[in-house]
Structure formats: structure tokens, C-alpha cells
Enzyme design. Structure first.
Site, PDB file in Angstrom:
ATOM      1  N   ARG A  43       0.838  -1.214   0.000  1.00 23.40           N
ATOM      2  CA  ARG A  43       0.000   0.000   0.000  1.00 23.40           C
ATOM      3  C   ARG A  43       0.868   1.258   0.000  1.00 23.40           C
ATOM      4  NH1 ARG A  43      -1.639   2.624   4.408  1.00 23.40           N
ATOM      5  NH2 ARG A  43      -1.790   0.782   5.731  1.00 23.40           N
ATOM      6  N   TYR A  80     -15.441  15.263 -16.697  1.00 21.66           N
ATOM      7  CA  TYR A  80     -15.977  13.892 -16.626  1.00 21.66           C
ATOM      8  C   TYR A  80     -17.019  13.811 -15.498  1.00 21.66           C
ATOM      9  CZ  TYR A  80     -16.282   8.957 -15.554  1.00 21.66           C
ATOM     10  OH  TYR A  80     -16.759   7.702 -15.278  1.00 21.66           O
ATOM     11  N   ASP A  82      -6.460  17.493 -15.923  1.00 21.76           N
ATOM     12  CA  ASP A  82      -6.763  16.107 -16.289  1.00 21.76           C
ATOM     13  C   ASP A  82      -6.369  15.960 -17.760  1.00 21.76           C
ATOM     14  OD1 ASP A  82      -7.923  13.742 -17.201  1.00 21.76           O
ATOM     15  OD2 ASP A  82      -9.579  13.844 -15.783  1.00 21.76           O
ATOM     16  N   LYS A  90      -7.365   4.668 -19.963  1.00 23.17           N
ATOM     17  CA  LYS A  90      -7.594   5.145 -21.331  1.00 23.17           C
ATOM     18  C   LYS A  90      -6.320   5.012 -22.177  1.00 23.17           C
ATOM     19  CE  LYS A  90     -11.670   6.051 -19.692  1.00 23.17           C
ATOM     20  NZ  LYS A  90     -11.569   6.146 -18.265  1.00 23.17           N
TER      21      LYS A  90
HETATM   22  N1  LCS Z   1     -10.997  11.642 -16.122  1.00 25.30           N
HETATM   23  C1  LCS Z   1     -11.511  11.517 -17.358  1.00 25.30           C
HETATM   24  C2  LCS Z   1     -11.264  12.598 -18.363  1.00 25.30           C
HETATM   25  C3  LCS Z   1     -12.261  10.393 -17.697  1.00 25.30           C
HETATM   26  O1  LCS Z   1     -12.735  10.297 -18.938  1.00 25.30           O
HETATM   27  C4  LCS Z   1     -12.488   9.391 -16.718  1.00 25.30           C
HETATM   28  C5  LCS Z   1     -13.289   8.181 -17.010  1.00 25.30           C
HETATM   29  C6  LCS Z   1     -11.935   9.568 -15.438  1.00 25.30           C
HETATM   30  C7  LCS Z   1     -11.194  10.696 -15.171  1.00 25.30           C
HETATM   31  C8  LCS Z   1     -12.108   8.532 -14.355  1.00 25.30           C
HETATM   32  O2  LCS Z   1     -11.328   7.429 -14.669  1.00 25.30           O
HETATM   33  P1  LCS Z   1     -11.620   5.902 -14.211  1.00 25.30           P
HETATM   34  O3  LCS Z   1     -11.840   5.916 -12.751  1.00 25.30           O
HETATM   35  O4  LCS Z   1     -12.844   5.462 -14.948  1.00 25.30           O
HETATM   36  O5  LCS Z   1     -10.374   5.185 -14.608  1.00 25.30           O
HETATM   37  N2  LCS Z   1     -14.034   8.260 -18.187  1.00 25.30           N
HETATM   38  C9  LCS Z   1     -14.891   7.369 -18.642  1.00 25.30           C
HETATM   39  C10 LCS Z   1     -15.645   7.518 -19.809  1.00 25.30           C
HETATM   40  O6  LCS Z   1     -15.682   8.517 -20.531  1.00 25.30           O
HETATM   41  N3  LCS Z   1     -16.335   6.417 -20.021  1.00 25.30           N
HETATM   42  O7  LCS Z   1     -16.164   5.510 -19.010  1.00 25.30           O
HETATM   43  C11 LCS Z   1     -15.213   6.050 -18.043  1.00 25.30           C
END
Ligand code: LCS
Length: 392
Positions: free
Chosen positions: A57, A110, A182, A207
Site C-alpha cells: 500500500r 468527466y 486532467d 484510457k
Molecule cells: N478523467 C476523465 C477525463 C475520464 O474520462 C475518466 C473516465 C476519469 C477521469 C475517471 O477514470 P476511471 O476511474 O474510470 O479510470 N471516463 C470514462 C468515460 O468517458 N467512459 O467511461 C469512463
């Protein structure tokens, strides 16, 4: 590797740690804990006087390779790998926001990055304002004496609106606050927020960085030792640490970032051109089109337009639903940035928890369909979209 090596050389060789067995790829240290050499070694590790690992952790050698590699690519002091993109977002919020403090964020951020502030951080007395951060006057007007963070997502999910990072850094620093970016939609291959003046950059690693739709993860990179240390302490106390096996997969996916993104964005440009000319398409938002409202800013700030496209059909949401049900190659799924092309409807899917008013204000209209372009043969993708559009 020399310090001034190119991006691709860093991608392949960066972050590596010496390995006793000379393993070329980083070994997976699938262990929860590490043995101390003796009692004094244990005490030294806890006192920070030795850089030995203690407990996963708190840090793990496989995960550290990924943290060091992303920090190198972003040009920051250090990385913090976590279990999801939202763990990255909330670790940043937790590190700098508290009762009585305020954050200014991108209105088309998001969905969960917004709703976690509105629904959960608000319970602890944190206030948030969401503004069109592509409008610098709106950003300045939203800042309050208790504002602690200026948080921008650029390009924003899903409107693909673009915010001027350097200008926001100047505004934030004049007020003595931090700028967080971000960078999920671009990845460090296309955009380097820290070089443009940002203090913290974060990603949903799920992503483009991982790129293979098989891992959920996140990472934060701080420009300074002090900010890195502050967020690392919060992360290890709260515990959204990344698992070493997850880190191994991300390191493997990350190696091909440039190759994947070059191909995906070349495909995206051709698809955006195709969509813009299609008689059933009402509008297209893509940073590589001269019609994008921040086309010049995108050219200045990003080294490429990326692989994310939003568009609306003349038949509105009804036609969009027909289109999503008619594609045969593109996959109807949320997430983005993988090798496969995905299509989804943000208003009813990724941004469903954002109120109808807030969605409308942020430009997340009901007719908006989002496409994450993959690395398939572009002619096949265009043929698929064309046959789906012919039904709308
Ligand atoms: N920031 C952005 C710009 C994102 O598109 C997402 C997730 C996150 C943070 C959060 O990331 P995660 O916890 O899912 O790894 N975006 C998503 C989307 O557009 N479709 O499904 C998840």
C-alpha cells in the site's frame, strides 16, 4: 538512457530499475510486504532514511517503475499510481480541499469528477463552481478568496472543449493557487501540462496510457517534491494504491503509446472529415477540424488533435440511438482510448448522474454521440459508420 532522449526512447527505457536477475521487462513483485534485513533496517525504512520497500500500500517496485515512467514522460517530479482514474481525481481533491474551501472546475468535466464534489465532498463543507474554462473571464470571475484549486480537463469529456493551460496557470499563480490538469484525452504524447505551467497533472490510466481496455487505473504527477509528498501521504493513508500486476499490464500497454495514438488520430482525422461532410450529421467537434471553436489553441497547445470525436445527428437523440444500435464494428461501450473504436451516448451513460440543467449548460446535449477512435483500418470504420448513418 541520456536525459535529453526523445519521447519514444523514454517510453521504452524510462522508469527501469536495476534487477538482480537482469530481467528486461520489470518483474511483477506480487507481494503485500517486504522483509527487513534486520530491526534497524525496518526502523530506517519507516523513518525515511532508507529507500527500501515496506508494504505494497505504501509502495511497490513494479508500481514504482510505472510511476517513474509517467513522471518522466510528463516532465514532473514524481508519479503516484492508483487503482482508478477517480482515485487519482479524489486523491488530488483530498490533498488540497477541506471544510470551507472551494474549487473551480471545468463545466464539461468527466461526470464522476463533478458528481463526487457535488454529492460527497459537499458533505465535508467543500464548495465547487463549474464554469466554461475555455472562457478565461469566466474562470477569473469564479475564483473566490477561499478557492484552493483551479481544475481543468482539456480536451473535456465529452464536449471536446479546450482550455488554455498556460493562461489558466497564470491566473492560478497570480492568486497563489494550484492548477490541476486532467490530461486523459491527450496523454503526455500529445500534451504536456506541466511544461505549460500546471502544477499537477492526472490521468485515467484506463484510457490511452494503458490503451488496451483491460485495466482500470489512474496516475498523478506533481511538478514539485512538496506536492508529490503531500499527495503520496494522502494516497497511502487512504489506500487506493495500484496493485503490482495492474502496474505491470499498464507498463506493457504504455510502451506503444506513440504508435497507437499516431494511428488512432490519423483515423480520427479521416472520420471527422467524413462525418463533417455527411448529410445526416448536424455538427462535429474534433480539434483537428478548422470548425472547432478552439482550433488554433489546440494547434498551439497539443502536438496533435487526438482520437476523440463528438458529433450530433440532424435527427437528434432518436437518430443517435439508431446509429448506436446499427454499428457493427464500432463497439457500443463507455470508456475510451483503447485500440478498438467505441461509441457511446454521454447524456444517458457517462454523464447520466450530472443534472439535466448542468448538462445543458455544459453543452452535453442529448444529441451528442461520442466516438473513441481505435486503430482498425479506417476504411472499415468509415464503411461501418456510413451504413449505420444510412439508417438514421
Ligand atoms: N478523467 C476523465 C477525463 C475520464 O474520462 C475518466 C473516465 C476519469 C477521469 C475517471 O477514470 P476511471 O476511474 O474510470 O479510470 N471516463 C470514462 C468515460 O468517458 N467512459 O467511461 C469512463
Amino acid at each position: 538512457m541520456r536525459k535529453d532522449s526523445g519521447f519514444d526512447t523514454k517510453l521504452i527505457h524510462g522508469g527501469q530499475r536495476p534487477d538482480a536477475l537482469r530481467s528486461v521487462t520489470p518483474p511483477i513483485y506480487q507481494t503485500s510486504t517486504f522483509a527487513f534485513r534486520n530491526a534497524q533496517d525496518g526502523a530506517d525504512c519507516f523513518a525515511g532514511e532508507s529507500d527500501g520497500f515496506i508494504y505494497t500500500r505504501l509502495g511497490n517496485p513494479t508500481t514504482r517503475v510505472l510511476e517513474d515512467l509517467v513522471a518522466l514522460l510528463e516532465g514532473g517530479f514524481g508519479g503516484i499510481a492508483v487503482a482508478s482514474g477517480m482515485a487519482a481525481v479524489t486523491t488530488v481533491y483530498m490533498s488540497y480541499l477541506g471544510a470551507g474551501s472551494h474549487i473551480v472546475s471545468t463545466e464539461a468535466v468527466y461526470g464522476a469528477s463533478r458528481s463526487v464534489l457535488e454529492k460527497h465532498f459537499s458533505r465535508f463543507g467543500v464548495e465547487a463552481s463549474f464554469v466554461d474554462t475555455s472562457n478565461l473571464e469566466a474562470v477569473k470571475a469564479a475564483l473566490r478568496p477561499n478557492t484552493k484549486l483551479l481544475y481543468i480537463e482539456t480536451p473535456a469529456n465529452p464536449t471536446i472543449s479546450i482550455t488554455d493551460i498556460a493562461a489558466c496557470a497564470e491566473i492560478a499563480h497570480q492568486r497563489g493557487i494550484l492548477l490541476v490538469v486532467d490530461n486523459t484525452f491527450c496523454s503526455p504524447y500529445l500534451q504536456k501540462p506541466l511544461e505549460l505551467g500546471a502544477d499537477i497533472v492526472l490521468h485515467s490510466i484506463t484510457k490511452f496510457i494503458n490503451g488496451h481496455a483491460d485495466v482500470v487505473g489512474g496516475v498523478i504527477v506533481a511538478k514539485t517534491d512538496a506536492d508529490h509528498c503531500r499527495m503520496y501521504n494522502v494516497m497511502t493513508s487512504m489506500g487506493p494504491s495500484m496493485d503490482p500486476h495492474q502496474a505491470f499490464l499498464v507498463i506493457r500497454g504504455l510502451k506503444t503509446l506513440s504508435l497507437r495514438l499516431e494511428r488512432a488520430q490519423a483515423n480520427a482525422q479521416k472520420i471527422a472529415d467524413f462525418l463533417e461532410k455527411h448529410p445526416r450529421v448536424a455538427w462535429v467537434r474534433y480539434p483537428g477540424l478548422a470548425s472547432h471553436p478552439q482550433f488554433e489553441l489546440a494547434q498551439r497547445q497539443q502536438s496533435g488533435p487526438g482520437a476523440m470525436i463528438s458529433f450530433g445527428l440532424k435527427g437528434g437523440l432518436k437518430a443517435g440511438k439508431v446509429m448506436m444500435d446499427s454499428v457493427q464494428l464500432a463497439v457500443l461501450a463507455v470508456s475510451l482510448g483503447g485500440v478498438e473504436t467505441l461509441i457511446q451516448h454521454p447524456a444517458s451513460m457517462t454523464h447520466a448522474k450530472v443534472s439535466a440543467d448542468a448538462k445543458l449548460k455544459a453543452g452535453i446535449t442529448d444529441d451528442l454521440v461520442r466516438l473513441s477512435v481505435g486503430i482498425e483500418n479506417v476504411d472499415d470504420l468509415i464503411a461501418d459508420l456510413d451504413q449505420a448513418l444510412s439508417r438514421c
